[in-house]
Design a protein around this motif. Structure first.
Motif, short mmCIF file in Angstrom:
data_model
loop_
_atom_site.label_atom_id
_atom_site.label_comp_id
_atom_site.label_asym_id
_atom_site.label_seq_id
_atom_site.Cartn_x
_atom_site.Cartn_y
_atom_site.Cartn_z
N THR A 251 0.61 -1.34 -0.11
CA THR A 251 0.12 0.26 -0.19
C THR A 251 1.06 1.66 0.34
N PRO A 252 0.65 2.68 -0.69
CA PRO A 252 1.05 4.08 -0.33
C PRO A 252 1.58 4.32 0.57
N LEU A 253 0.33 3.91 1.12
CA LEU A 253 0.61 4.43 2.89
C LEU A 253 1.98 4.72 3.25
N TYR A 254 1.51 3.19 3.58
CA TYR A 254 2.92 1.74 4.29
C TYR A 254 4.51 2.68 3.50
N GLN A 255 4.73 2.16 2.70
CA GLN A 255 5.37 3.16 1.85
C GLN A 255 6.29 4.26 2.19
N GLY A 256 5.18 5.31 2.53
CA GLY A 256 5.77 6.46 3.19
C GLY A 256 5.83 6.61 4.58
N VAL A 257 5.06 5.90 5.74
CA VAL A 257 5.62 5.49 6.58
C VAL A 257 6.78 5.34 7.49
N VAL A 258 7.42 4.12 6.10
CA VAL A 258 8.39 3.27 6.60
C VAL A 258 9.25 4.64 5.74
N LEU A 259 9.45 4.91 5.19
CA LEU A 259 10.58 6.91 4.77
C LEU A 259 10.36 7.08 5.91
N LEU A 260 9.72 7.72 6.57
CA LEU A 260 9.52 8.81 7.04
C LEU A 260 10.15 7.90 8.84
N ARG A 261 9.50 7.27 9.02
CA ARG A 261 10.23 6.01 10.43
C ARG A 261 12.09 6.45 10.56
N ASP A 262 12.35 5.54 9.19
CA ASP A 262 13.47 5.22 8.84
C ASP A 262 14.02 7.01 9.11
N LEU A 263 14.01 7.56 8.24
CA LEU A 263 14.83 8.54 8.28
C LEU A 263 14.76 9.79 9.89
N THR A 264 13.69 9.21 10.18
CA THR A 264 14.50 11.22 11.83
C THR A 264 14.38 9.46 12.41
N LEU A 265 14.71 7.90 11.88
CA LEU A 265 15.75 7.05 13.58
C LEU A 265 16.72 7.01 12.97
N GLY A 266 16.92 6.90 10.81
CA GLY A 266 18.75 7.07 11.19
C GLY A 266 19.12 5.83 10.12
N VAL A 267 17.69 5.13 10.26
CA VAL A 267 18.15 3.96 9.46
C VAL A 267 18.27 3.71 8.14
N VAL A 268 18.86 4.06 7.52
CA VAL A 268 18.81 4.44 6.08
C VAL A 268 19.44 3.16 5.74
N GLY A 269 18.64 2.93 4.21
CA GLY A 269 19.11 1.96 3.20
C GLY A 269 18.84 1.60 2.10
N PRO A 270 19.79 1.28 0.88
CA PRO A 270 19.37 1.39 -0.37
C PRO A 270 17.89 1.20 -0.45
N GLY A 271 16.62 0.17 0.33
CA GLY A 271 15.46 -0.22 0.08
C GLY A 271 14.66 0.24 0.06
#
Length: 283
Positions: free
Chosen positions: A234-254
């Protein structure tokens, strides 16, 4: 006036035949007309600024009640990579994604339906040199401008409450705008197919499950595997994962393909909404 300049049962004026043919033939979006439409909306909302600003408070209330209030009872939950994080840090980026979705969806559905069916704004616009693709781009651009203001305000609140762990969070606002772009484009396309206000029940039917099940409030692992697979696309899940990983500093190519998913969805909706506006009004 020739009968070809007026649709049956309507008093809507259309451009001259030569210009009408050129508008139908050339569907590429231009910038100047889109900016004029955004300027028009900005002038209108000068007299309704309180309505414009109200969208800042809804996600803030959710954050204060659920993230900070209920978060005291929940404690820590698994975050990206399995690390345990306070519940308020888990919920905050999810609510930022939800606010981007809701702001874009409501602005590109209810408001556009009124302008299309009742205010007849687009009938007047398309009697000028503006093209349908410019109308679509202008409306989506306005939704993004409004969503950007909300995203900046919410991100500042997160910073003030200490809910941001990484400098990668500087990308949170652009990602929120990308989420808004995807949902605004899809929402506008869907609105062009609606016949009455009752059809907006489908908007609620689509947005409410996304709000509840896109790992906004709970980790994805709490759902059965079948539900997890559905949610992951789902599109919202992609956005949630993007924002959560960025704010917590867990960044990867995925994260790149998640951003590409939202970008492609937005571009497809932009193209489709431009064609639909032209089909509905340039007849």
């Amino acid at each position: 006036m020739s009968s070809g300049s007026m649709s049956s049962g309507s008093l809507r004026m259309l451009p001259p035949a030569g210009r009408l043919a050129r508008l139908r033939r050339d569907g590429s979006p231009g910038r100047r007309g889109s900016f004029r439409l955004i300027e028009r909306h900005a002038r209108v909302y000068r007299h309704a600024w309180l309505v414009f600003a109200s969208g800042v408070f809804e996600p803030l209330f959710y954050l204060l009640s659920v993230g900070l209030g209920l978060g005291v009872l929940v404690g820590k939950v698994p975050g990206p990579g399995g690390q345990l994080i306070p519940y308020r840090e888990f919920v905050a980026p999810g609510l930022l994604a939800v606010s981007s979705m809701n702001g874009a969806m409501y602005d590109s559905t209810f408001n556009i339906f009124f302008r299309l069916k009742y205010a007849k704004l687009y009938d007047a616009i398309l009697a000028t040199p503006m093209r349908p693709a410019q109308v679509a781009l202008g409306e989506i651009g306005w939704a993004l401008l409004r969503g950007t203001i909300y995203a900046v305000a919410f991100t500042l609140v997160m910073l003030g409450l200490g809910l941001v762990r990484s400098w990668w969070a500087v990308l949170a606002v652009p990602v929120a705008v990308l989420i808004g772009f995807a949902f605004a484009a899809v929402g506008m396309t869907g609105t062009t197919y609606m016949k009455s206000w009752q059809d907006f029940d489908y908007v609620i039917l689509a947005s409410l499950p996304l709000f509840l099940f896109s790992a906004t409030f709970y980790p994805l692992s709490v759902y059965p595997r079948v539900v997890q697979v559905i949610v992951e696309w789902t599109p919202l899940y992609q956005g949630v994962v993007l924002l959560r990983d960025l704010t917590l500093g867990v960044v990867g190519p995925g994260l790149l393909w998640r951003a590409a998913y939202l970008g492609v969805l937005g571009l497809a909706g932009l193209a489709a909404s431009g064609r639909r506006i032209g089909k509905l009004l340039l007849v």
